[in-house]
Design a protein around this motif. Structure first.
Motif, PDB file in Angstrom:
ATOM      1  N   ASN A 101      11.056  30.833  69.489  1.00 50.49           N
ATOM      2  CA  ASN A 101      10.380  31.192  70.736  1.00 50.49           C
ATOM      3  C   ASN A 101      10.872  32.493  71.362  1.00 50.49           C
ATOM      4  OD1 ASN A 101       9.067  28.810  70.383  1.00 50.49           O
ATOM      5  ND2 ASN A 101      10.165  27.702  71.969  1.00 50.49           N
ATOM      6  N   LEU A 102      11.136  33.484  70.531  1.00 50.75           N
ATOM      7  CA  LEU A 102      11.408  34.813  71.089  1.00 50.75           C
ATOM      8  C   LEU A 102      10.134  35.345  71.714  1.00 50.75           C
ATOM      9  CD1 LEU A 102      13.613  36.586  68.401  1.00 50.75           C
ATOM     10  CD2 LEU A 102      14.315  35.598  70.580  1.00 50.75           C
ATOM     11  N   PHE A 103      10.283  36.163  72.773  1.00 51.40           N
ATOM     12  CA  PHE A 103       9.104  36.747  73.406  1.00 51.40           C
ATOM     13  C   PHE A 103       8.507  37.755  72.432  1.00 51.40           C
ATOM     14  CE2 PHE A 103      11.881  35.973  77.290  1.00 51.40           C
ATOM     15  CZ  PHE A 103      11.382  34.695  77.461  1.00 51.40           C
ATOM     16  N   GLY A 104       7.309  37.460  71.958  1.00 51.89           N
ATOM     17  CA  GLY A 104       6.727  38.215  70.860  1.00 51.89           C
ATOM     18  C   GLY A 104       6.390  39.649  71.200  1.00 51.89           C
ATOM     19  N   ARG A 106       8.212  41.659  73.000  1.00 51.60           N
ATOM     20  CA  ARG A 106       9.396  42.444  73.351  1.00 51.60           C
ATOM     21  C   ARG A 106      10.346  42.547  72.159  1.00 51.60           C
ATOM     22  NH1 ARG A 106       8.668  43.465  78.403  1.00 51.60           N
ATOM     23  NH2 ARG A 106       7.530  41.995  79.676  1.00 51.60           N
TER      24      ARG A 106
ATOM     25  N   GLY B 179       5.732  27.362  73.527  1.00 51.19           N
ATOM     26  CA  GLY B 179       7.144  27.672  73.324  1.00 51.19           C
ATOM     27  C   GLY B 179       7.579  28.899  74.113  1.00 51.19           C
ATOM     28  N   GLN B 180       6.651  29.850  74.329  1.00 49.20           N
ATOM     29  CA  GLN B 180       6.981  31.044  75.099  1.00 49.20           C
ATOM     30  C   GLN B 180       7.315  30.672  76.541  1.00 49.20           C
ATOM     31  OE1 GLN B 180       6.819  34.502  73.992  1.00 49.20           O
ATOM     32  NE2 GLN B 180       7.039  33.421  72.067  1.00 49.20           N
ATOM     33  N   ALA B 183      10.693  28.886  76.576  1.00 49.99           N
ATOM     34  CA  ALA B 183      11.809  29.811  76.437  1.00 49.99           C
ATOM     35  C   ALA B 183      12.063  30.533  77.752  1.00 49.99           C
ATOM     36  CB  ALA B 183      11.519  30.813  75.322  1.00 49.99           C
ATOM     37  N   GLN B 202       1.035  38.707  76.753  1.00 49.02           N
ATOM     38  CA  GLN B 202       0.673  38.294  75.396  1.00 49.02           C
ATOM     39  C   GLN B 202      -0.749  37.777  75.324  1.00 49.02           C
ATOM     40  OE1 GLN B 202       4.067  36.717  72.931  1.00 49.02           O
ATOM     41  NE2 GLN B 202       4.835  36.166  74.950  1.00 49.02           N
TER      42      GLN B 202
END
Lengths: 255, 304
Positions: A101-104, A106, B179-180, B183, B202
């Motif tokens: 779940n890394l911020f996609g 960034r 999940g974003q 997190a 996003q």
């Protein structure tokens, strides 16, 4: 012994009529590493998510560093907190997810900087330096400007660990951190977690990696069907379990 | 047959297929186009008057109103749409029902009908007023004065589009993995910050393409405002032709302007999408929109 850092008392959770957690008690002291083991559906992940209030609990309490998570204690009653106030409590509790779940949108560095800058109000330059330090500790300083999609699963998970550490948490929760990884990438993530454990971080780890549990854990908790079946030091519980459920599980996993 | 089965080691020439079907269909299309051209040439249209009408003053007013209506209506629709989409995803069931009802109503009614209802509001409400709690009014005005033809058209177009925008934004928000959000929560971000910093940026990649489509639709949809006498392109064309009776010529002049603004919008959409799809995803939505403007060839400066 001193007051435990994490203390769960009779935590219950149901989805509709299905009880997922049937009253979990758990104590984790500062600097301890506790591994939660058990078959899937045992409620390990759900319990972990209750600790930082990603799931609301139906009954019981979760105390972290003397504070009831998700509630405020007043006049002997627990009053539910607003989402903003829960967010404040979560600053001290890091979490690492199975799916990273890394911020996609960034980069690795921006992922790590986000929390300190936006949540803690650390000046950007200072946060950048700390973030680069952390990325260096997980062995990814050279990938600071890469986007998550450009990183392997193992690298993403290590960035995710750095992102959590950037908040300087008192407690780290790991929700099956290596389950979504290709087998050859598991080692690099476990190595970072092992170092973290050796440095004295308090950790609760849901995992299927028996090797990690045996080496790094101070205590292993075996769960099944939403309840704690048995608890003990890894040497004892993994080699000579007392309960039939534990024996069956270990026989299957270690086979 | 024997030869076909015998394999050989020496290099053999390859004869490509001729694709006769392609030649034939291309020829048919060209012939039909030529016939259409001949027919148009025989039509009683004063072609040379069309370019002249393009630059009539009333055409310029029409063009301005068309663009203004479309831009303001689309802009308001995006803002309202985001709000309705958030209500639609709210934990509050009343908010969810309200949002669903809003979308159901404003998407369900024809735009023309909505414009006519707003335009004729004065028939049922003589005054529009917002009273203050201790006497007096914050707003007290005759409906006729308050809701001009332009305002009525704007309301009709914007509210109808906002229902579509709400669905587009909702689809965009849903496209971002939960999940974003988790997190973001886990590092202590507030719900507002999570939405602004993590989810919306996003979601933009999913939101922008259909929004561009809708804007192009909106540019043409403004033509419905002609019915209540807003001087947009169609009304301007009718205005000219009611004097000189060159109906087709003036309509063609309007058509040219429609194609111009739609083409510009299409090019803009292309660059906007590219900017939001690029590697540099760290920038704010605003700076990326600015970047799209900078990279578009029409406004690109020499330095770039």
């Amino acid at each position: 012994m001193s007051e435990p850092l994490l203390k769960a008392v009779g935590v219950r959770k149901s989805y509709g009529h299905t009880e997922v957690l049937g009253g979990i008690d758990l104590e984790v002291h500062k600097g301890q590493v506790v591994c939660l083991l058990g078959p899937s559906g045992a409620g390990k992940s759900t319990f972990l998510r209750c600790v930082n209030h990603l799931e609301t609990i139906d009954a019981g309490q979760v105390w972290v560093d003397g504070e009831p998570i998700g509630f405020r204690l007043r006049d002997g009653k627990l009053y539910e907190l607003k989402e903003r106030e829960v967010a404040r409590q979560r600053r001290d509790i890091g979490m690492v997810f199975q799916r990273f779940n890394l911020f996609g949108h960034r980069t690795a560095l921006q992922n790590v900087v986000e929390g300190p800058v936006r949540v803690l109000g650390v000046p950007l330059e200072e946060a950048r330096e700390q973030a680069l330090d952390l990325l260096d500790r997980v062995g990814l300083a050279h990938r600071a400007d890469a986007y998550p999609a450009q990183l392997s699963g193992g690298q993403q998970q290590r960035v995710a660990i750095a992102r959590s550490l950037a908040m300087k948490p008192k407690l780290m929760l790991f929700d099956e951190p290596t389950s979504a990884l290709d087998p050859e990438l598991v080692g690099e993530v476990l190595a970072v977690m092992g170092t973290l454990a050796a440095e004295g971080m308090t950790m609760v780890v849901v995992t299927h990696e028996m090797g990690f549990a045996a080496e790094a854990a101070d205590e292993v908790v075996f769960m099944a069907d939403g309840a704690v079946v048995e608890t003990g030091p890894p040497g004892e519980l993994l080699s000579s379990p007392k309960h039939e459920r534990t024996k069956q599980f270990l026989a299957r996993v270690l086979a | 047959m024997a030869e076909a089965r015998r394999s050989t080691t020496e290099p053999l020439p390859i004869v490509r297929r001729k694709h006769w079907g392609r030649w034939i269909s291309a020829a048919i299309i060209l012939v039909l186009l030529i016939l259409l051209g001949i027919a148009l040439g025989n039509a009683q249209i004063q072609w040379d008057s069309v370019p002249e009408f393009l630059w009539y003053r009333v055409m310029a007013v029409g063009l301005l109103n068309t663009v203004l209506l479309a831009v303001i209506a689309q802009g308001s629709a995006i803002v309202i749409g985001i709000v309705i989409a958030l209500l639609r995803r709210s934990a509050n069931p009343v908010a969810r029902w309200f949002a669903a009802g809003y979308i159901w109503l404003f998407r369900g009614l024809p735009v023309l009908l909505q414009i006519l209802i707003w335009y004729n509001l004065a028939l049922v409400f003589e005054f529009i007023s917002i009273p203050l709690p201790f006497g007096g009014y914050l707003l007290h005005e005759q409906t006729n004065v308050l809701i001009t033809a332009f305002t009525a058209a704007l309301l009709g177009l914007a509210l109808n589009e906002s229902a579509y925008m709400a669905e587009i934004v909702r689809a965009g928000l849903n496209s971002v993995d939960s999940g974003q959000t988790e997190a973001a929560k886990s590092i202590g971000m507030s719900p507002g910050a999570t939405l602004r910093r993590v989810v919306l940026p996003q979601a933009m990649r999913v939101i922008i393409p259909p929004t561009g489509n809708d804007f192009i639709n909106m540019l043409k949809g403004t033509s419905m405002a002609s019915v209540i006498g807003v001087t947009e392109l169609i009304h301007a064309a009718n205005n000219i032709s009611s004097n000189n009776l060159l109906v087709m010529e003036t309509l063609l002049a309007a058509a040219v302007w429609y194609m111009v603004v739609v083409t510009v919008a299409g090019v803009g959409q292309h660059y906007l999408e590219r900017a939001f799809d690029s590697e540099d995803r760290s920038r704010s939505a605003f700076s990326r929109a600015a970047k799209a403007l900078r990279t578009a060839p029409l406004v690109r400066s020499e330095r770039v």
